[in-house]
Design an enzyme around this catalytic site. Structure first.
Site, PDB file in Angstrom:
ATOM      1  N   GLU A 266       0.858  -1.265   0.026  1.00 41.10           N
ATOM      2  CA  GLU A 266      -0.065  -0.228  -0.063  1.00 41.10           C
ATOM      3  C   GLU A 266       0.753   1.217  -0.270  1.00 41.10           C
ATOM      4  OE1 GLU A 266      -2.844  -0.173   3.160  1.00 41.10           O
ATOM      5  OE2 GLU A 266      -3.731  -2.005   2.463  1.00 41.10           O
ATOM      6  N   PRO A 267       0.282   2.282  -0.463  1.00 45.40           N
ATOM      7  CA  PRO A 267       1.294   3.521  -0.484  1.00 45.40           C
ATOM      8  C   PRO A 267       1.888   3.898   0.786  1.00 45.40           C
ATOM      9  CG  PRO A 267      -1.026   3.789  -1.762  1.00 45.40           C
ATOM     10  CD  PRO A 267      -1.095   2.701  -0.779  1.00 45.40           C
ATOM     11  N   THR A 297       2.068  -5.491  -9.910  1.00 44.27           N
ATOM     12  CA  THR A 297       2.378  -5.856 -11.131  1.00 44.27           C
ATOM     13  C   THR A 297       1.702  -6.712 -12.021  1.00 44.27           C
ATOM     14  OG1 THR A 297       4.639  -5.561 -10.304  1.00 44.27           O
ATOM     15  CG2 THR A 297       4.315  -6.892 -12.503  1.00 44.27           C
ATOM     16  N   ARG A 396      10.625 -15.029  -3.584  1.00 48.93           N
ATOM     17  CA  ARG A 396      12.075 -14.727  -3.442  1.00 48.93           C
ATOM     18  C   ARG A 396      13.007 -15.692  -4.031  1.00 48.93           C
ATOM     19  NH1 ARG A 396      10.606 -13.470   2.730  1.00 48.93           N
ATOM     20  NH2 ARG A 396       9.682 -11.241   2.731  1.00 48.93           N
ATOM     21  N   HIS A 490      31.112  -1.228 -21.994  1.00 49.60           N
ATOM     22  CA  HIS A 490      30.346  -0.843 -23.220  1.00 49.60           C
ATOM     23  C   HIS A 490      30.907   0.428 -23.602  1.00 49.60           C
ATOM     24  CE1 HIS A 490      28.160  -4.631 -23.334  1.00 49.60           C
ATOM     25  NE2 HIS A 490      27.735  -4.249 -24.804  1.00 49.60           N
ATOM     26  N   GLU A 515       9.602  -7.918  -4.052  1.00 41.59           N
ATOM     27  CA  GLU A 515       9.558  -9.217  -3.247  1.00 41.59           C
ATOM     28  C   GLU A 515      10.393  -9.351  -1.779  1.00 41.59           C
ATOM     29  OE1 GLU A 515       7.583 -10.562  -4.479  1.00 41.59           O
ATOM     30  OE2 GLU A 515       7.577 -10.318  -6.604  1.00 41.59           O
ATOM     31  N   GLU A 519      17.191  -3.986   2.730  1.00 35.84           N
ATOM     32  CA  GLU A 519      17.161  -3.755   4.162  1.00 35.84           C
ATOM     33  C   GLU A 519      16.338  -4.587   4.968  1.00 35.84           C
ATOM     34  OE1 GLU A 519      18.714  -0.542   1.407  1.00 35.84           O
ATOM     35  OE2 GLU A 519      16.543  -1.744   1.704  1.00 35.84           O
TER      36      GLU A 519
END
Length: 533
Positions: A266-267, A297, A396, A490, A515, A519
């Site tokens: 949640e936000p 997602t 995970r 590159h 996921e 930390e």
């Protein structure tokens, strides 16, 4: 005394590292109070565990006398990686010895072995084989898993790789033929029991790791994450659902007829899942959902949303899981309404990378869900937090495999580029610093790959929560470094969107966030388990 082999040197270093981490874990009193040290100890525990796996007989080619060059190369990778871990640990330990409860001379006894593993000439030798093969190291797959890998590598090369950069640059939807093709290969039912239409046969997590790596090697956003959502929702249903729910939902998920998304974050509450506020209120034979979820997602294309909601104010014990059925939508916005005024809508969040699946903010406003869609029925009330956490172990593990796939792709692109690019009159691949980078990339990828398979075995055998968290934390942080170094090799072209390495670089950045943030995994999962008396 006879000089130790590279394997012997690596074992000596790993044993010393294990001792340091073990003493530190016993010394640090509180992961909450001593966060800086606890984070370092947790992170090093994952690195040391990966170093041990490179020396495991199951993954060490030196254990097979007929392994030939693979044995030598595997031993070299083990020593190189162990030496790098020792150098990292020494840096974290310096100046904090008393906080770790470890003497500053703890690694002095293996200093010569560490020096051997960090010798630039040794790194050049390791790089020689990597430059020739484009591989990080031996894979040690069974014949069956080799067939699985070959099938999904071919699919990825034919269907995913040709459109991966376009999907990223234009932020397009994943083409239907990719989803349909993976469904036809049984990709969405890898861990669903056969009785419910899946293909789980006892070693499904190892197969899931192989499949996920190969899909992520082609594209993280267009394929590598497609099986994570059904994995999470199917695990929750299989462990907590009623028999009727298993037979109603699992076959549709396994066949790919119903696509899945997860609505947990949640936000105001990311990793602090126990404090979420989205509510579910009982009203007769229905539950009424109100609240906002974010970072959902694939919520547009999904038919099933796994929604964690509060059914009781009692902290994490008041959370329950619902399966919300909805139509599939393409694009970046969608909205549904019900008779009586209920609504649910989604808006895609623009992101740096990880495009194709789109991550949505989803808003529920009086949205009604049948009581039969509460996982576990009335018996599932208050079990949502536990079911979600159990499902996250597989997620995970899968994310670690996604990171390995991204790293493998970055290594291949880097090898191809440095072999054909000339700098100061000679191929970039002939420069010592280039070779040192390539060698260290390979060792890190090999260690993460070996540890991810070890974590899969641990999850299959029982709990595996610690190993899955360690593998995820280590591999995702490693992916940032590997893709960064590959992009650096590159030069200016690495910053151009026409080169795929730029996509890998921005995609890798998300891996340490979702996921289970880096930390949070270190402090609230890994450190707490290590520090248990």
């Amino acid at each position: 005394m006879r000089e130790l082999t590279e394997t012997g040197r690596a074992r000596a270093v790993v044993e010393a590292l294990r001792g340091v981490v073990g003493r530190a874990a016993a010394h640090v009193a509180s992961a909450d109070r001593d966060q800086a040290v606890a984070y370092d100890v947790a992170s090093m525990s994952a690195a040391v565990a990966a170093a041990e796996e490179l020396l495991n007989p199951a993954t060490d080619p030196a254990a097979n006398p007929a392994a030939g060059p693979d044995a030598d190369h595997g031993a070299d990778l083990a020593l190189l990686y162990a030496a790098d871990v020792a150098a990292d640990l020494a840096g974290r330990l310096t100046g904090r010895e008393s906080l770790w409860g470890v003497d500053g001379t703890a690694l002095d006894g293996v200093a010569t072995h560490v020096a051997a593993g960090r010798d630039p000439a040794f790194l050049e030798r390791v790089a020689e084989r990597v430059l020739a093969t484009r591989e990080a190291g031996p894979r040690h797959l069974s014949a069956e898993l080799q067939l699985v890998r070959a099938a999904f590598r071919e699919f990825a090369a034919d269907r995913i790789a040709p459109v991966a950069d376009r999907i990223h640059r234009a932020d397009e939807d994943i083409p239907a033929d990719i989803i349909d093709g993976l469904a036809g290969m049984g990709c969405f039912g890898l861990s669903i029991p056969a009785e419910y239409g899946g293909g789980a046969e006892g070693d499904e997590l190892a197969a899931m790791v192989v499949v996920t790596e190969e899909l992520s090697r082609a594209s993280l956003g267009a394929a590598g994450s497609l099986i994570t959502r059904p994995e999470i929702i199917a695990t929750a249903i299989a462990r907590g659902g009623t028999e009727e729910q298993k037979r109603r939902w699992l076959p549709m998920i396994a066949s790919g007829e119903r696509l899945c998304a997860v609505a947990v974050t949640e936000p105001d509450f990311g990793s602090d899942v126990a404090r979420i506020t989205t509510s579910a209120t009982r009203d007769g034979d229905e539950w009424v959902l109100n609240g906002v979820k974010t970072w959902c997602t694939f919520a547009g294309r999904a038919h099933y949303l796994l929604v964690l909601a509060r059914t009781d104010p009692a902290g994490h014990r008041g959370l329950s899981l619902f399966v919300v059925d909805k139509p599939s939508f393409t694009g970046h916005e969608w909205r549904l309404t019900q008779e009586g005024g209920g609504s649910v809508e989604g808006r895609a969040i623009r992101t740096l990378g990880y495009r194709g699946m789109h991550s949505f903010e989803v808003r529920f406003d009086g949205w009604r869900v049948p009581a039969a869609d509460l996982i576990g029925g009335d018996g599932g009330l208050g079990r949502g937090f536990y079911l979600q956490m159990q499902a996250f172990a597989n997620a995970r593990l899968q994310t670690a495999a996604r990171a390995v796939g991204v790293m493998q792709s970055a290594l291949e692109l880097a090898v191809d580029y440095v072999r054909q690019r000339s700098v100061f009159g000679r191929p970039l691949a002939d420069h010592q610093l280039t070779r040192a980078k390539i060698a260290r990339m390979a060792a890190l990828i090999a260690a993460c790959r070996a540890f991810t398979f070890a974590a899969a075995r641990a999850v299959t055998a029982g709990d595996g929560q610690l190993e899955a968290a360690q593998a995820k934390q280590l591999a995702c942080r490693a992916a940032e470094w590997v893709t960064r170094e590959a992009q650096q090799l590159h030069g200016g072209y690495g910053y151009a969107e026409e080169y795929s390495i730029s996509r890998l670089f921005v995609d890798a950045r998300v891996l340490s966030i979702f996921e289970g943030a880096d930390e949070v995994l270190a402090l609230r999962v890994i450190a707490r388990r290590l520090m248990k008396p």
